[in-house]
Enzyme design. Structure first.
Site: not given
Ligand code: GLU
Length: 416
Positions: A104
């Site tokens: 993240k």
């Molecule tokens: N931000 C989204 C989540 O929290 C998608 C993450 C992604 O597609 O890599 O799942």
């Protein structure tokens, strides 16, 4: 008191570790993030002054494959939040059995205070600062709160310019014109809808007759609100960062979407019986389905006791603390956990990633069919296990997700 999301994430891990008798060495390892990068981002603002921003990119676990997870822009971003979100991504990708890890990123910034040009410079400089940390077989960012396909296009452009070749696979959630996938921008909300249908079916409820309260009117909240409204659900409350709207008779979501497009916030929308309510009152509303689709730590021991619904569908990541979970369990409220409920987003990200690798793109019908198939399989696995073990859906989802990662660690063995 401020709740530290990383402590929450570790507590959740500890709860499941006990349930599955997790090898203490593996538990110890999973408490930590594998790599953490914090960068400072100097930006020349439109008025010529220099402003410093802080950003992070965290890899929680790469044991199953490249890191995967969004990049968040918010004034509340901090390292503990990003670490928690990275850990949750590890569980989410594992639950779906994707060959990906958990990562993240985030920048502490109030996006409302920046012009589009400033946001572009911020994104480009952040990308340069994390450039050696990301890549199609290292870590693949995607949109999250306050970031979108345009943000991903800038990121992909910077990465590609530095490599000297176009590398669409470095991010997902890109515009379709440059290697993005159809259906990606609405995937989280669409997935949430499939999960809502599935849980209602199990509970003998007719989804279209449900009354619903939704926290959040962003990428997730908007899509689920529209889908539920259009099948006949009564949306009695919905919020964005400017206000929480409530109407006993239900809010016209199609009209509210037009309002939001025009005025950017919902606070002055006052039609028929629509009124503004407080956050405290929002969580006391009697409804069938409550959908937290904003941010973490919203349902806590301070408000869980007063929640009056049948189902909580976690559109956000980490909206419920473990203390609150316990209270909700005792009240008999069914919580469909984040790592299952909102996993449609990362699932279509995975579809985008494999479409980029193959340079062959699917039509929307195929995307939605695969999205539904994989999500419903994960839902069935979680539901069945929760019945067998007589545990909550969160516990069942965590048992599957953490066991998957633990197994991978065991198979790979310890290095050196
Ligand atoms: N931000 C989204 C989540 O929290 C998608 C993450 C992604 O597609 O890599 O799942």
């Amino acid at each position: 008191m401020e709740i530290n999301p990383y402590e929450v994430a570790k507590k959740q891990l500890a709860i499941v570790a006990k349930e599955i008798n997790l090898d203490p060495n593996i538990h110890e390892r999973l408490k930590y993030c594998q790599r953490i990068l914090t960068v400072s981002i100097p930006i020349i603002m439109d008025n010529g002054s220099l402003q410093m921003f802080e950003g992070h990119r965290v890899h929680h676990s790469l044991v199953k494959g490249p890191g995967k997870g969004g990049i968040r822009y918010s004034k509340n971003v901090n390292l503990n939040e990003v670490k928690a979100l990275a850990m949750w991504m590890t569980w989410k990708t594992s639950l779906l059995k994707l060959p990906l890890g958990g990562a993240k990123g985030g920048i502490k910034v109030d996006v409302k205070k920046l012009s589009k040009a400033e946001l572009e410079r911020l994104t480009r400089r952040y990308t340069v600062e994390i450039i050696n940390f990301i890549g199609p077989d290292k870590d693949i960012p995607a949109p999250d709160m306050n970031t979108d396909s345009q943000t991903m296009a800038w990121l992909m452009d910077v990465y590609s310019m530095h490599k000297g070749v176009t590398v669409p696979g470095v991010v997902t959630g890109k515009p379709v014109e440059i290697g993005g996938s159809l259906g990606r921008s609405t995937a989280t909300g669409t997935g949430l809808f499939f999960i809502a249908e599935a849980i209602c079916l199990k509970m003998g409820l007719n989804l279209s007759e449900m009354t619903v309260a939704i926290q959040g009117f962003g990428k997730v909240g908007k899509v689920i609100a529209e889908k539920l409204y259009n099948i006949g659900c009564k949306i009695i409350a919905i919020s964005d960062s400017s206000a929480i709207l409530y109407s006993e008779d239900g809010i016209n979501i199609n009209e509210l979407m037009q309002w939001k497009d025009k005025y950017k916030e919902i606070k002055d929308y006052k039609k028929n019986s629509v009124q503004n309510i407080s956050n405290m009152d929002f969580f006391k509303l009697k409804c069938d389905i409550l959908i937290p689709a904003a941010t973490e730590n919203q349902i806590t021991k301070e408000n869980a006791e007063e929640i009056d619904c049948k189902i909580i569908l976690e559109g956000a990541n980490g909206p419920t603390t473990p203390d609150a979970d316990e209270i909700l369990k005792n009240k008999g409220i069914t919580v469909v956990p984040d790592i299952l409920a909102n996993s449609g987003g990362v699932l279509v990200s995975y579809f985008e990633y494999i479409q980029d690798i193959n340079a062959y793109f699917w039509d929307l019908e195929r995307i939605n069919k695969e999205l539904k198939r994989v999500l419903l399989k994960a839902f069935e696995d979680v539901y069945t296990l929760s019945q067998e073990r007589k545990v909550t859906l969160r516990m069942a989802a965590y048992v599957l997700a953490v066991s998957g990662v633990a197994e991978a660690i065991k198979l790979r063995g310890h290095y050196p």
